[in-house]
Write a protein that holds these residues in place. Structure first.
Motif, short mmCIF file in Angstrom:
data_model
loop_
_atom_site.label_atom_id
_atom_site.label_comp_id
_atom_site.label_asym_id
_atom_site.label_seq_id
_atom_site.Cartn_x
_atom_site.Cartn_y
_atom_site.Cartn_z
N ASP A 61 -15.58 8.51 59.62
CA ASP A 61 -14.30 8.36 60.31
C ASP A 61 -13.13 8.63 59.36
OD1 ASP A 61 -15.30 7.85 62.83
OD2 ASP A 61 -15.31 5.67 62.59
N LEU A 62 -13.29 8.30 58.09
CA LEU A 62 -12.23 8.60 57.12
C LEU A 62 -12.03 10.11 57.02
CD1 LEU A 62 -10.21 7.56 55.01
CD2 LEU A 62 -12.04 7.68 53.31
N THR A 63 -13.11 10.89 57.10
CA THR A 63 -12.94 12.34 57.08
C THR A 63 -12.20 12.81 58.33
OG1 THR A 63 -15.07 12.86 58.14
CG2 THR A 63 -15.06 12.65 55.74
N SER A 64 -12.44 12.15 59.46
CA SER A 64 -11.72 12.51 60.69
C SER A 64 -10.22 12.29 60.53
CB SER A 64 -12.24 11.69 61.88
OG SER A 64 -13.59 11.99 62.17
N VAL A 65 -9.84 11.13 60.00
CA VAL A 65 -8.42 10.83 59.78
C VAL A 65 -7.82 11.86 58.82
CG1 VAL A 65 -6.78 9.15 58.87
CG2 VAL A 65 -8.73 8.37 60.24
N ALA A 66 -8.55 12.15 57.73
CA ALA A 66 -8.03 13.07 56.72
C ALA A 66 -7.90 14.49 57.27
CB ALA A 66 -8.96 13.07 55.50
N MET A 67 -8.88 14.92 58.05
CA MET A 67 -8.83 16.27 58.61
C MET A 67 -7.72 16.41 59.64
SD MET A 67 -12.95 16.98 58.78
CE MET A 67 -12.91 18.66 59.45
N ALA A 68 -7.50 15.36 60.42
CA ALA A 68 -6.40 15.39 61.39
C ALA A 68 -5.06 15.45 60.67
CB ALA A 68 -6.47 14.16 62.30
N ALA A 69 -4.90 14.66 59.62
CA ALA A 69 -3.65 14.67 58.86
C ALA A 69 -3.44 16.02 58.18
CB ALA A 69 -3.67 13.56 57.81
N TYR A 70 -4.50 16.60 57.65
CA TYR A 70 -4.42 17.90 56.99
C TYR A 70 -4.00 18.99 57.97
CZ TYR A 70 -6.09 21.96 54.29
OH TYR A 70 -6.20 23.15 53.61
N ALA A 71 -4.62 18.99 59.16
CA ALA A 71 -4.26 19.97 60.18
C ALA A 71 -2.80 19.82 60.59
CB ALA A 71 -5.18 19.83 61.39
N ALA A 72 -2.37 18.58 60.78
CA ALA A 72 -0.98 18.34 61.16
C ALA A 72 -0.03 18.83 60.08
CB ALA A 72 -0.77 16.85 61.42
N ASP A 73 -0.36 18.56 58.84
CA ASP A 73 0.48 18.95 57.72
C ASP A 73 0.64 20.47 57.64
OD1 ASP A 73 2.01 18.70 55.43
OD2 ASP A 73 0.32 18.35 54.09
N LEU A 74 -0.46 21.21 57.91
CA LEU A 74 -0.40 22.66 57.82
C LEU A 74 0.22 23.33 59.03
CD1 LEU A 74 -2.27 22.25 55.35
CD2 LEU A 74 -3.57 24.24 56.13
N ARG A 75 0.09 22.70 60.20
CA ARG A 75 0.50 23.37 61.42
C ARG A 75 1.85 22.93 61.99
NH1 ARG A 75 -1.63 26.90 59.97
NH2 ARG A 75 -3.63 27.83 60.52
N ILE A 76 2.42 21.86 61.46
CA ILE A 76 3.72 21.39 61.97
C ILE A 76 4.80 21.77 60.95
CG2 ILE A 76 5.08 19.40 62.68
CD1 ILE A 76 2.45 18.01 63.44
N PRO A 77 5.64 22.74 61.25
CA PRO A 77 6.63 23.21 60.28
C PRO A 77 7.66 22.13 59.94
CG PRO A 77 6.32 24.79 62.06
CD PRO A 77 5.66 23.53 62.49
N ARG A 78 7.96 21.99 58.69
CA ARG A 78 9.01 21.06 58.27
C ARG A 78 10.38 21.53 58.77
NH1 ARG A 78 7.40 17.16 54.80
NH2 ARG A 78 5.44 17.45 53.65
N SER A 79 10.52 22.81 58.99
CA SER A 79 11.82 23.36 59.43
C SER A 79 12.27 22.79 60.77
CB SER A 79 11.74 24.88 59.52
OG SER A 79 10.74 25.27 60.45
N LEU A 80 11.33 22.24 61.55
CA LEU A 80 11.68 21.67 62.84
C LEU A 80 12.20 20.22 62.74
CD1 LEU A 80 8.73 22.99 65.05
CD2 LEU A 80 11.00 23.98 64.73
N ALA A 81 12.05 19.62 61.57
CA ALA A 81 12.53 18.25 61.38
C ALA A 81 14.05 18.24 61.28
CB ALA A 81 11.91 17.63 60.13
N GLU A 82 14.65 17.09 61.57
CA GLU A 82 16.12 16.99 61.55
C GLU A 82 16.69 17.36 60.18
OE1 GLU A 82 17.54 13.29 62.96
OE2 GLU A 82 16.65 13.48 64.95
N ASP A 83 15.99 16.94 59.12
CA ASP A 83 16.46 17.24 57.77
C ASP A 83 15.71 18.42 57.15
OD1 ASP A 83 14.01 16.10 57.36
OD2 ASP A 83 14.70 14.54 55.97
N SER A 84 14.95 19.13 57.97
CA SER A 84 14.14 20.28 57.55
C SER A 84 13.06 19.89 56.54
CB SER A 84 15.03 21.39 56.95
OG SER A 84 15.92 21.87 57.92
#
Length: 442
Positions: A61-84
């Motif tokens: 399950d720890l690998t599941s959490v880590a893989m989900a976080a990794y995918a989110a980190d790579l696929r969600i652009p920081r440029s869309l955040a309020e402070d980029s």
């Protein structure tokens, strides 16, 4: 904007949360062969296929959490955040024994936040145990009880760690991860070099984990990569039983990563193996009942000192040129060079070259030779060399108290270790100062 990361685990997981149509979302598929949202071959199934042994459900399950976080980190652009930069991300993850995971939820959120600089929330839901992969009749990898595991990146630090451990004559599990790019060829070249001397002792676990490509701009900072790397190492190490040990071979200068300039404070500097990260991970593992010791044996050594003290100097001299330590090894193609060469001007390249210089070893070749010809101040390639110049000048004037304060600014540190960290910081920066011809800091 709060992104929802819907994590599906196993072939029968059809969970779909009720979300507003305007809510941004990302689907991550794990242990679901053929799913278009899959991150690649299932690491847990790969471990079972290689060894015939099953990591614990908590480690899986720890690998599941880590893989989900990794995918989110790579696929969600920081440029869309309020402070980029700072993103709001909610992971929706199924686990066995969700009540136990709820007990570490806040610690996990803080752990991810410290690493990536984002605001994380995690919502756990219960899942039934999956049908376990069928063990092979004859395992490809014999994993003896008590075998130590070591993270293997293909860089110099992990090479030294592996050489020191293999030199004891005991079996060693090498745990590597790669995604897209040149990392895998580098790792395979280093492994080939190691096999020439140590093949009977090596237990190799090389994982490919990469979110599927889409047509939106991704994120290249990858602050969460270490979470995935550590989780994979823990899953493998857990096979060793009581007293399981995972070695993270990283020098003290890089572990601390004291910001070179004021513009690099906080999560603008990577915190991959910062002592606070390691302490938080140990605390989370203990709460989850995962009996794996996380060991950083080189935390009070510089990279140069690691090279000088290695237990297999001949093997290091042979294999070191095959290793890679560069933030953007692909950039060579734009200069007409082969991708995978060292750029020469990023922080890891500069520290690598300084350490080889301190150890009296061949520096290797670099796309840009910042020692022979420092790039112009207004060029992109001068940013990190100039930052080192600024930091070295500041450290040269710093009092003992100011040096301690600089080290403490990187994050919480054990008071008993503060002076040792301050010393390794100064010695590491001295290696860079000597490389750049700026004189001694000692």
């Amino acid at each position: 904007m709060n992104w929802k990361v819907i994590t599906l685990v196993g072939p029968n997981d059809d969970y779909q949360p009720v979300l507003d149509a305007t809510t941004p979302r990302l689907t991550v598929a794990l242990r679901r062969p053929g799913d278009v949202h899959s991150l690649g071959p299932d690491p847990i199934a790969a471990i079972v296929a290689a060894t015939g042994a099953q990591p614990s459900e908590a480690a899986a399950d720890l690998t599941s959490v880590a893989m989900a976080a990794y995918a989110a980190d790579l696929r969600i652009p920081r440029s869309l955040a309020e402070d980029s930069w700072t993103r709001d991300i909610t992971l929706l993850v199924p686990v066995v024994d969700s009540s136990r995971w709820d007990g570490v939820r806040q610690r996990l959120e803080a752990f991810l936040g410290f690493l990536t600089g984002d605001r994380w929330q995690i919502e756990f839901r219960e899942r039934a145990p999956l049908e376990q992969p069928k063990p092979p009749k004859k395992p490809k990898v014999v994993f003896e009880t008590g075998t130590t595991a070591c993270l293997f990146s293909g860089g110099l630090d992990s090479l030294v760690g592996v050489l020191d451990l293999l030199s004891t004559g005991a079996p060693l599990a090498l745990v590597g991860h790669h995604g897209a790019g040149v990392t895998n060829p580098v790792q395979q070249n280093v492994l080939a070099g190691l096999r020439r001397t140590f093949s009977p002792l090596m237990r190799e676990f090389m994982f490919y984990v990469q979110p599927p490509k889409d047509h939106t701009a991704g994120e290249t900072s990858m602050r969460s990569r270490s979470v995935l790397f550590l989780a994979l190492g823990i899953a493998v190490a857990s096979l060793a039983g009581a007293g399981a040990r995972l070695v993270v071979a990283e020098n003290g200068l890089i572990s601390l990563n004291v910001p070179l300039t004021n513009a690099r404070i906080g999560s603008s500097s990577t915190r991959t193996t910062h002592p606070h990260v390691m302490a938080a991970l140990r605390d989370i593992l203990a709460a989850l009942g995962v009996p794996v010791e996380i060991d950083l044996p080189y935390r009070f050594q510089t990279k140069g000192e690691m090279l000088q003290n290695v237990q297999a100097p001949d093997a290091l001299a042979e294999i070191a040129p095959l290793s890679a330590s560069c933030s953007h090894p692909e950039v060579g193609r734009y200069r007409g060079n082969t991708p995978g060469t060292h750029c020469g001007y990023c922080v890891p390249c500069i520290i690598r070259r300084a350490s080889l210089n301190a150890a009296g070893m061949d520096h290797g070749s670099y796309d840009v030779d910042i020692v022979a010809n420092l790039p112009a101040a207004d060029s992109e390639t001068s940013r990190d060399p100039r930052a080192f110049q600024i930091a070295i000048a500041r450290l040269r004037r710093a009092t003992v108290a100011q040096t301690l304060a600089a080290v403490a600014s990187t994050g919480p540190l054990p008071p008993v270790d503060m002076e040792a960290y301050a010393r390794v910081y100064r010695r590491g920066m001295n290696e860079v100062s000597q490389l750049l011809g700026l004189g001694s800091l000692l």
